[in-house]
Design an enzyme around this catalytic site. Structure first.
Site, PDB file in Angstrom:
ATOM      1  N   PRO A   2      28.075   6.300  72.290  1.00  0.00           N
ATOM      2  CA  PRO A   2      28.597   7.384  72.021  1.00  0.00           C
ATOM      3  C   PRO A   2      27.730   8.833  71.490  1.00  0.00           C
ATOM      4  CG  PRO A   2      28.742   6.104  70.141  1.00  0.00           C
ATOM      5  CD  PRO A   2      27.582   5.603  71.161  1.00  0.00           C
ATOM      6  N   GLU A   3      27.023   9.594  72.423  1.00  0.00           N
ATOM      7  CA  GLU A   3      26.524  10.737  72.102  1.00  0.00           C
ATOM      8  C   GLU A   3      27.547  11.582  72.992  1.00  0.00           C
ATOM      9  OE1 GLU A   3      22.289  11.173  71.950  1.00  0.00           O
ATOM     10  OE2 GLU A   3      22.052   9.148  71.801  1.00  0.00           O
ATOM     11  N   LYS A  58      30.994  14.685  68.668  1.00  0.00           N
ATOM     12  CA  LYS A  58      31.302  13.352  68.996  1.00  0.00           C
ATOM     13  C   LYS A  58      32.812  12.872  68.718  1.00  0.00           C
ATOM     14  CE  LYS A  58      26.398  12.500  68.261  1.00  0.00           C
ATOM     15  NZ  LYS A  58      25.405  11.986  67.465  1.00  0.00           N
ATOM     16  N   HIS A 104      37.639  -7.980  68.582  1.00  0.00           N
ATOM     17  CA  HIS A 104      37.267  -6.778  68.243  1.00  0.00           C
ATOM     18  C   HIS A 104      38.433  -5.324  68.797  1.00  0.00           C
ATOM     19  CE1 HIS A 104      33.890  -8.578  67.137  1.00  0.00           C
ATOM     20  NE2 HIS A 104      33.522  -8.742  68.099  1.00  0.00           N
ATOM     21  N   ARG A 122      31.482  -3.129  65.820  1.00  0.00           N
ATOM     22  CA  ARG A 122      30.639  -2.934  64.864  1.00  0.00           C
ATOM     23  C   ARG A 122      31.420  -2.071  63.714  1.00  0.00           C
ATOM     24  NH1 ARG A 122      24.773  -0.856  65.796  1.00  0.00           N
ATOM     25  NH2 ARG A 122      24.459  -1.485  63.489  1.00  0.00           N
ATOM     26  N   LYS A 165      12.451  25.093  57.800  1.00  0.00           N
ATOM     27  CA  LYS A 165      12.871  23.513  57.667  1.00  0.00           C
ATOM     28  C   LYS A 165      11.618  22.624  57.589  1.00  0.00           C
ATOM     29  CE  LYS A 165      17.402  23.617  57.105  1.00  0.00           C
ATOM     30  NZ  LYS A 165      17.759  24.963  57.255  1.00  0.00           N
ATOM     31  N   ARG A 276      15.450   3.863  62.165  1.00  0.00           N
ATOM     32  CA  ARG A 276      15.772   4.175  63.536  1.00  0.00           C
ATOM     33  C   ARG A 276      14.620   4.530  64.482  1.00  0.00           C
ATOM     34  NH1 ARG A 276      21.053   7.640  64.322  1.00  0.00           N
ATOM     35  NH2 ARG A 276      21.070   6.110  66.018  1.00  0.00           N
TER      36      ARG A 276
END
Length: 286
Positions: A2-3, A58, A104, A122, A165, A276
DNA sequence: CGGGACTCCTGAGGGC
DNA sequence: TGCCCTCAGGAGTCCC
């Protein structure tokens, strides 16, 4: 899955399959998700007709012919598939030929002759029923930044967001309140094409590179949508088709391989930051 | 407050 | 075969 591109593909598939359809029943198979599925609230959707389906970042929003809206996030492993609910075969390959509940599976929404199933290994995704008037103010949607494929996502916008930033440009682009819909894969790919080191601080990004980021992000996302998104580890969209954009990855999951720029002899590196992976070419991304 | 690290969960894959 | 470790497309929460 999912992006942004994968969610967009999912949304298009849902539009094709369930728009204007009437819910004949709702079954909660396993309510455990990021937020547990509320059985009482969801079963109220019986008899309602789906009027509109949109994607924001998303998230997927399904509007019914009253004030009900389903707010859906796929998390890391959420996906939809369809299954027929009578003995007849559909003339497409979209449908599972079984009524079996798969491991699932969490939710089943029946539309007469077929059902829509939400499956999530998940359990990081969620499905919530909210009211139409609360869509804009919802905690999930209210803080989101620009849609990267909209005209609002431009040089001035991005510059204002990263100007002072101290965060890395990688983290800034992953921040959903800055760019709504990018994730780890597409940010890694974007920074490669812009020749920007992922750990470069936001305030150090020069104007030329901000312009480049805007155009590369738009281009990558458009191409990924055209390719049906990226399919990793055999995940597929709700019509059972695989995306193919993973064939275009230049850095993501290419640790140790050669940089694909002909003029560059660098190797792709992987570093970890807060659990990540970041992939980049140590030679041409500076 | 900004920014980084940790957390939720399950399964796949590699090393031994 | 099996055990242990690491890793996975997200994002809310906690802590300094």
């Amino acid at each position: 899955m999912p992006e942004l591109p994968e969610v967009e593909i999912t949304k298009r598939s849902l539009s094709k399959q369930i728009l204007r359809k009437k819910v004949s029943s709702v079954t909660i198979i396993n309510p455990e998700l990021r937020y547990n599925i509320n059985k009482e609230k969801l079963t109220l959707l019986k008899g309602k007709i789906i009027k509109k389906i949109i994607r924001r970042s998303k998230y997927i929003l399904i509007f019914f012919n009253d004030t009900n809206v389903l707010l859906i996030h796929l998390g890391m492993t959420g996906r939809f598939y369809y299954t027929k609910t009578n003995g007849r075969k559909f003339n497409t390959s979209f449908y599972n030929n079984t009524n079996i509940i798969n491991k699932h599976d969490h939710l089943k929404i029946k539309f007469g002759k077929f059902s829509l199933i939400y499956n999530d290994v998940r359990k990081f995704g969620f499905i919530k029923r909210i009211q139409k008037k609360n869509v804009v103010t919802s905690n999930h949607l209210s803080r989101l930044g620009c849609e990267p494929l909209s005209n609002k996502f431009c040089f001035n916008y991005l510059k204002s967001k990263i100007l002072n930033k101290k965060s890395s440009i990688k983290n800034l682009l992953m921040n959903q309140s800055i760019v709504a819909g990018l994730g780890n894969i597409y940010v890694n790919e974007t920074l490669y094409f812009c020749k920007i080191h992922p750990e470069k601080k936001g305030y150090k990004i020069v104007d030329k590179d901000i312009r480049k980021l805007i155009s590369v992000i738009k281009k990558i996302l458009k191409n990924a949508i055209i390719a049906g998104g990226s399919t990793i580890k055999n995940y597929h969209n709700s019509e059972g088709k695989k995306g193919s954009y993973q064939k275009n990855f230049h850095v993501y999951d290419r640790e140790g391989k050669k940089c694909l720029r002909i003029s560059c002899k660098g190797k792709i590196r992987r570093i970890k930051r807060s659990g990540r992976s970041i992939f980049y070419c140590s030679k041409c991304q500076t």
